[in-house]
Design an enzyme around this catalytic site. Structure first.
Site, short mmCIF file in Angstrom:
data_model
loop_
_atom_site.label_atom_id
_atom_site.label_comp_id
_atom_site.label_asym_id
_atom_site.label_seq_id
_atom_site.Cartn_x
_atom_site.Cartn_y
_atom_site.Cartn_z
N SER A 157 6.99 22.57 -18.98
CA SER A 157 7.93 23.07 -19.97
C SER A 157 8.23 21.99 -20.98
O SER A 157 8.09 20.79 -20.70
CB SER A 157 9.23 23.52 -19.30
OG SER A 157 10.23 23.85 -20.24
N TYR A 171 15.99 21.55 -13.75
CA TYR A 171 14.81 22.21 -14.33
C TYR A 171 13.88 21.18 -14.98
O TYR A 171 12.66 21.20 -14.79
CB TYR A 171 15.28 23.24 -15.34
CG TYR A 171 14.19 24.07 -15.96
CD1 TYR A 171 13.62 25.15 -15.29
CD2 TYR A 171 13.74 23.80 -17.25
CE1 TYR A 171 12.64 25.93 -15.88
CE2 TYR A 171 12.76 24.57 -17.85
CZ TYR A 171 12.22 25.64 -17.16
OH TYR A 171 11.23 26.41 -17.75
N LYS A 175 10.03 20.26 -13.95
CA LYS A 175 8.93 20.46 -14.88
C LYS A 175 8.19 19.16 -15.19
O LYS A 175 6.96 19.15 -15.35
CB LYS A 175 9.44 21.10 -16.17
CG LYS A 175 9.90 22.55 -15.99
CD LYS A 175 8.78 23.43 -15.45
CE LYS A 175 9.15 24.89 -15.46
NZ LYS A 175 8.06 25.75 -14.93
#
Length: 292
Positions: A157, A171, A175
């Site tokens: 991401s 997150y 990632k």
């Protein structure tokens, strides 16, 4: 003849959004697809067999081959069952698309252990669990003299690769780890005939629409007939090519948005300061402070 004829693919998180588009396109290109989706909420809670089965029904209605799987890739044994199901139902495994993900955003001072563990569990552990069990199969095939021209496509991401979004420490960490895992796996698994790449997609999904500060951008309506730069369907052709036998890429991370694809590189040396011997503590401020 499609680019994925006679290939067997697993797509995780394939009940909705980007994963759904991956599964549909791979099937249209001739792949037999295992559509994996727990069917939970944005935060990973709950389960529903409906989304995965609906994608399977759509593929089968169009003349393709697909089966549903609702195991959680965050579970070690669940990921193994997923690999085993692909092999037993379709006779092998050629493609793994690691796409499943959840969000449980929180600022560092307020985030709790469950928010951290669940996001790392689905994203980072989930990628590794499926990769590991698939790698065992591919290693066995290679040793038996029947290597498969296999491909793994991971999902990184922008959060964690080249941007910092407050509230997404879990997150972003997951990632960034996925991007690094991709590079290591590409080196290790090439000996078995396996290529490993990653994408960092930007598209309109349940997760992006739920992200504070970004939802308004993704929710903007696109007039009929105009190109929708945030459609999740824009991502699938890149994944389908990375999954095809003819693709030569290995160990690459590609940012994908709309009609643009960018090759990403990791940390680089921007500037270096040196001393002839060991550093003295009182020397460091004069060298380091200019980087502030």
């Amino acid at each position: 003849m499609g680019s994925m004829d006679n290939r067997v693919a697993i797509v995780t998180g394939a009940g909705r959004g980007i994963g759904r588009e991956h599964a549909l396109l791979l099937a249209r290109e001739g792949a037999s697809v295992v559509v994996n989706d727990l069917g939970g909420g944005n935060d990973g809670s709950g389960s529903d067999a409906g989304p995965a089965q609906e994608v399977v029904d759509e593929i089968v209605a169009a003349g393709g081959a697909a089966i549903a799987n609702t195991d959680s890739v965050a579970d070690w044994d669940g990921a193994k069952r997923l690999v085993d199901q692909a092999i037993s139902e379709f006779g092998g495994l050629d493609v793994v698309v690691n796409n499943a993900g959840i969000l449980r955003d929180g600022f560092i001072a307020g985030i709790d252990k469950s928010q951290w563990d669940s996001v790392l569990g689905v994203h980072l552990n989930g990628h590794f669990n499926l990769l590991r069990h698939a790698a065992v199969y591919w290693k066995e095939q290679s040793k038996a003299g029947t290597p498969r021209n296999a491909a793994v496509i991971n999902t990184a991401s922008a959060s964690g690769t080249f941007s910092t979004l407050p509230g997404q420490v879990n997150y972003a960490a997951a990632k960034a780890g996925i991007a690094a895992m991709t590079l290591v796996a590409a080196e290790e698994l090439s000996r078995y005939g396996v290529r490993v790449n990653a994408i960092a997609p930007v598209a309109r999904t349940r997760l992006t629409l739920a992200t504070p500060g970004m939802s308004a951008i993704f929710a903007e309506e696109v007039p009929d007939g105009e190109f929708d730069a945030f459609s999740p369907a824009n991502i699938a052709p890149v994944v389908a090519y990375l999954a095809s036998e003819k693709c030569p890429l290995n160990g690459k991370v590609l940012a994908v948005q709309g009609g643009a694809v960018s090759l990403l590189e990791g940390w680089t040396f921007k500037e270096t300061v040196e001393t002839e011997g060991p550093w003295l503590l009182d020397e460091l401020p004069g060298q380091f402070d200019r980087w502030s």
